[in-house]
Design a protein around this motif. Sequence first.
Motif, PDB file in Angstrom:
ATOM      1  N   GLN A  43       0.851  -1.195   0.000  1.00  0.00           N
ATOM      2  CA  GLN A  43       0.000   0.000   0.000  1.00  0.00           C
ATOM      3  C   GLN A  43       0.884   1.242   0.000  1.00  0.00           C
ATOM      4  O   GLN A  43       1.900   1.273   0.702  1.00  0.00           O
ATOM      5  CB  GLN A  43      -0.916   0.042   1.234  1.00  0.00           C
ATOM      6  N   SER A  44       0.489   2.234  -0.767  1.00  0.00           N
ATOM      7  CA  SER A  44       1.171   3.509  -0.680  1.00  0.00           C
ATOM      8  C   SER A  44       0.894   4.114   0.695  1.00  0.00           C
ATOM      9  O   SER A  44      -0.269   4.201   1.113  1.00  0.00           O
ATOM     10  CB  SER A  44       0.665   4.453  -1.772  1.00  0.00           C
ATOM     11  N   PRO A  45       1.923   4.525   1.453  1.00  0.00           N
ATOM     12  CA  PRO A  45       1.682   5.052   2.803  1.00  0.00           C
ATOM     13  C   PRO A  45       0.720   6.236   2.833  1.00  0.00           C
ATOM     14  O   PRO A  45      -0.002   6.426   3.807  1.00  0.00           O
ATOM     15  CB  PRO A  45       3.084   5.449   3.280  1.00  0.00           C
ATOM     16  N   GLY A  46       0.714   7.018   1.748  1.00  0.00           N
ATOM     17  CA  GLY A  46      -0.194   8.159   1.701  1.00  0.00           C
ATOM     18  C   GLY A  46      -1.640   7.781   1.477  1.00  0.00           C
ATOM     19  O   GLY A  46      -2.542   8.588   1.720  1.00  0.00           O
ATOM     20  N   ASN A  47      -1.885   6.561   1.020  1.00  0.00           N
ATOM     21  CA  ASN A  47      -3.249   6.093   0.798  1.00  0.00           C
ATOM     22  C   ASN A  47      -3.757   5.494   2.109  1.00  0.00           C
ATOM     23  O   ASN A  47      -3.834   4.277   2.273  1.00  0.00           O
ATOM     24  CB  ASN A  47      -3.281   5.060  -0.332  1.00  0.00           C
ATOM     25  N   ALA A  48      -4.076   6.366   3.040  1.00  0.00           N
ATOM     26  CA  ALA A  48      -4.428   5.925   4.392  1.00  0.00           C
ATOM     27  C   ALA A  48      -5.629   4.987   4.385  1.00  0.00           C
ATOM     28  O   ALA A  48      -5.705   4.053   5.193  1.00  0.00           O
ATOM     29  CB  ALA A  48      -4.715   7.136   5.278  1.00  0.00           C
ATOM     30  N   ARG A  49      -6.548   5.199   3.465  1.00  0.00           N
ATOM     31  CA  ARG A  49      -7.724   4.337   3.402  1.00  0.00           C
ATOM     32  C   ARG A  49      -7.327   2.906   3.067  1.00  0.00           C
ATOM     33  O   ARG A  49      -7.820   1.952   3.679  1.00  0.00           O
ATOM     34  CB  ARG A  49      -8.714   4.880   2.362  1.00  0.00           C
ATOM     35  N   SER A  50      -6.403   2.747   2.132  1.00  0.00           N
ATOM     36  CA  SER A  50      -5.934   1.413   1.767  1.00  0.00           C
ATOM     37  C   SER A  50      -5.159   0.780   2.918  1.00  0.00           C
ATOM     38  O   SER A  50      -5.312  -0.421   3.207  1.00  0.00           O
ATOM     39  CB  SER A  50      -5.054   1.488   0.514  1.00  0.00           C
ATOM     40  N   VAL A  51      -4.311   1.555   3.578  1.00  0.00           N
ATOM     41  CA  VAL A  51      -3.551   1.035   4.720  1.00  0.00           C
ATOM     42  C   VAL A  51      -4.497   0.532   5.800  1.00  0.00           C
ATOM     43  O   VAL A  51      -4.336  -0.577   6.333  1.00  0.00           O
ATOM     44  CB  VAL A  51      -2.607   2.116   5.274  1.00  0.00           C
ATOM     45  N   ARG A  52      -5.513   1.321   6.115  1.00  0.00           N
ATOM     46  CA  ARG A  52      -6.476   0.912   7.149  1.00  0.00           C
ATOM     47  C   ARG A  52      -7.237  -0.339   6.726  1.00  0.00           C
ATOM     48  O   ARG A  52      -7.517  -1.220   7.541  1.00  0.00           O
ATOM     49  CB  ARG A  52      -7.448   2.053   7.445  1.00  0.00           C
ATOM     50  N   THR A  53      -7.589  -0.405   5.448  1.00  0.00           N
ATOM     51  CA  THR A  53      -8.357  -1.553   4.949  1.00  0.00           C
ATOM     52  C   THR A  53      -7.589  -2.850   5.139  1.00  0.00           C
ATOM     53  O   THR A  53      -8.125  -3.844   5.656  1.00  0.00           O
ATOM     54  CB  THR A  53      -8.699  -1.353   3.465  1.00  0.00           C
ATOM     55  N   PHE A  54      -6.334  -2.869   4.709  1.00  0.00           N
ATOM     56  CA  PHE A  54      -5.552  -4.109   4.807  1.00  0.00           C
ATOM     57  C   PHE A  54      -5.231  -4.451   6.260  1.00  0.00           C
ATOM     58  O   PHE A  54      -5.255  -5.638   6.635  1.00  0.00           O
ATOM     59  CB  PHE A  54      -4.288  -4.004   3.966  1.00  0.00           C
ATOM     60  N   GLN A  55      -4.964  -3.462   7.083  1.00  0.00           N
ATOM     61  CA  GLN A  55      -4.690  -3.782   8.479  1.00  0.00           C
ATOM     62  C   GLN A  55      -5.949  -4.284   9.185  1.00  0.00           C
ATOM     63  O   GLN A  55      -5.878  -5.172  10.047  1.00  0.00           O
ATOM     64  CB  GLN A  55      -4.077  -2.579   9.182  1.00  0.00           C
ATOM     65  N   ALA A  56      -7.113  -3.759   8.803  1.00  0.00           N
ATOM     66  CA  ALA A  56      -8.360  -4.267   9.372  1.00  0.00           C
ATOM     67  C   ALA A  56      -8.617  -5.705   8.958  1.00  0.00           C
ATOM     68  O   ALA A  56      -9.302  -6.460   9.667  1.00  0.00           O
ATOM     69  CB  ALA A  56      -9.530  -3.383   8.936  1.00  0.00           C
ATOM     70  N   ALA A  57      -8.062  -6.106   7.802  1.00  0.00           N
ATOM     71  CA  ALA A  57      -8.208  -7.486   7.330  1.00  0.00           C
ATOM     72  C   ALA A  57      -7.111  -8.395   7.860  1.00  0.00           C
ATOM     73  O   ALA A  57      -7.014  -9.553   7.443  1.00  0.00           O
ATOM     74  CB  ALA A  57      -8.205  -7.507   5.802  1.00  0.00           C
ATOM     75  N   GLY A  58      -6.271  -7.887   8.756  1.00  0.00           N
ATOM     76  CA  GLY A  58      -5.279  -8.721   9.418  1.00  0.00           C
ATOM     77  C   GLY A  58      -3.891  -8.717   8.814  1.00  0.00           C
ATOM     78  O   GLY A  58      -3.065  -9.556   9.173  1.00  0.00           O
ATOM     79  N   TYR A  59      -3.589  -7.771   7.929  1.00  0.00           N
ATOM     80  CA  TYR A  59      -2.261  -7.688   7.325  1.00  0.00           C
ATOM     81  C   TYR A  59      -1.325  -6.902   8.251  1.00  0.00           C
ATOM     82  O   TYR A  59      -1.686  -5.828   8.750  1.00  0.00           O
ATOM     83  CB  TYR A  59      -2.328  -7.016   5.961  1.00  0.00           C
ATOM     84  N   ARG A  60      -0.124  -7.439   8.463  1.00  0.00           N
ATOM     85  CA  ARG A  60       0.837  -6.868   9.388  1.00  0.00           C
ATOM     86  C   ARG A  60       1.903  -6.065   8.627  1.00  0.00           C
ATOM     87  O   ARG A  60       2.465  -6.558   7.639  1.00  0.00           O
ATOM     88  CB  ARG A  60       1.546  -7.976  10.180  1.00  0.00           C
ATOM     89  N   PRO A  61       2.245  -4.848   9.073  1.00  0.00           N
ATOM     90  CA  PRO A  61       3.339  -4.112   8.439  1.00  0.00           C
ATOM     91  C   PRO A  61       4.663  -4.837   8.644  1.00  0.00           C
ATOM     92  O   PRO A  61       4.961  -5.312   9.743  1.00  0.00           O
ATOM     93  CB  PRO A  61       3.336  -2.760   9.174  1.00  0.00           C
ATOM     94  N   VAL A  62       5.463  -4.921   7.571  1.00  0.00           N
ATOM     95  CA  VAL A  62       6.733  -5.645   7.615  1.00  0.00           C
ATOM     96  C   VAL A  62       7.908  -4.745   7.260  1.00  0.00           C
ATOM     97  O   VAL A  62       8.942  -4.768   7.905  1.00  0.00           O
ATOM     98  CB  VAL A  62       6.685  -6.864   6.670  1.00  0.00           C
ATOM     99  N   ALA A  63       7.767  -3.953   6.209  1.00  0.00           N
ATOM    100  CA  ALA A  63       8.875  -3.146   5.715  1.00  0.00           C
ATOM    101  C   ALA A  63       8.350  -2.099   4.755  1.00  0.00           C
ATOM    102  O   ALA A  63       7.152  -2.107   4.399  1.00  0.00           O
ATOM    103  CB  ALA A  63       9.905  -4.035   5.003  1.00  0.00           C
ATOM    104  N   SER A  64       9.220  -1.209   4.333  1.00  0.00           N
ATOM    105  CA  SER A  64       8.911  -0.375   3.177  1.00  0.00           C
ATOM    106  C   SER A  64       9.632  -0.980   1.980  1.00  0.00           C
ATOM    107  O   SER A  64      10.675  -1.623   2.122  1.00  0.00           O
ATOM    108  CB  SER A  64       9.329   1.076   3.388  1.00  0.00           C
ATOM    109  N   GLU A  65       9.053  -0.777   0.792  1.00  0.00           N
ATOM    110  CA  GLU A  65       9.587  -1.421  -0.401  1.00  0.00           C
ATOM    111  C   GLU A  65       9.593  -0.461  -1.565  1.00  0.00           C
ATOM    112  O   GLU A  65       8.591   0.198  -1.859  1.00  0.00           O
ATOM    113  CB  GLU A  65       8.742  -2.655  -0.756  1.00  0.00           C
ATOM    114  N   ALA A  66      10.736  -0.383  -2.237  1.00  0.00           N
ATOM    115  CA  ALA A  66      10.856   0.339  -3.503  1.00  0.00           C
ATOM    116  C   ALA A  66      11.115  -0.709  -4.576  1.00  0.00           C
ATOM    117  O   ALA A  66      12.195  -1.303  -4.610  1.00  0.00           O
ATOM    118  CB  ALA A  66      11.988   1.363  -3.453  1.00  0.00           C
TER     119      ALA A  66
END
Length: 211
Positions: free
Chosen positions: A183-206
């Motif tokens: 998820q793009s960090p600026g897309n807060a809605r997407s970040v919240r959606t995936f974390q609500a579905a149980g996805y855990r932050p691991v790293a940043s990726e380029a």
Amino acid sequence: MNEVARILADAARGEFPPMDGSTTVVPQPNPRDAGVLAFTAHSVIFTDADPAWVRARLAAASSDPLAASMNPGFLVALMARTGLHMNTIDLLTVADHLPGAPPLELREIEDPEHPRVARALKFRDEVRVWAADGGVLILGRGVAGRWEAAIEVDEAVRHRGLGRALATAARHLTPGDVVWAQQSPGNARSVRTFQAAGYRPVASEALLIAG
């Protein structure tokens, strides 16, 4: 198992590289996938560029050494060196496989010419795409063969939980033990959606890509 796949598999289990401020440089797992993974106080750069050149450019980056691998100047130099380009720096998340059927009705799209299928095939292998009323779920093998999910939700049906349901469905449908999502960090809605579905932050990726 290639080195990038091993590092990702360890991270999915909560076993991260040492927080020692260092950078690990490993070969690309395949010609398509190059890039940078920035964990807590440790970076992993997967590229076929000369490791000595990579370390010299990191040392020359105008930033805190802990942030050098994601410094725009370094990434621009890496793109120039490899002839690849990138879209953005993403938040990389992971979730465990869930048993049973997905929590919503899905219709698989099998047409390889479908725009969403064709686009996904530029970045992933073994792509499958499902449609729901107002949304799409894409699943395929991405970086180092990991299973990755992406979702799209029509604007007219947002704020009704469809995104969370699609992200959860990917956990049921993945053939692997885990499924990854960016998820793009600026897309807060997407970040919240995936974390609500149980996805855990691991790293940043380029992620560097061709074309």
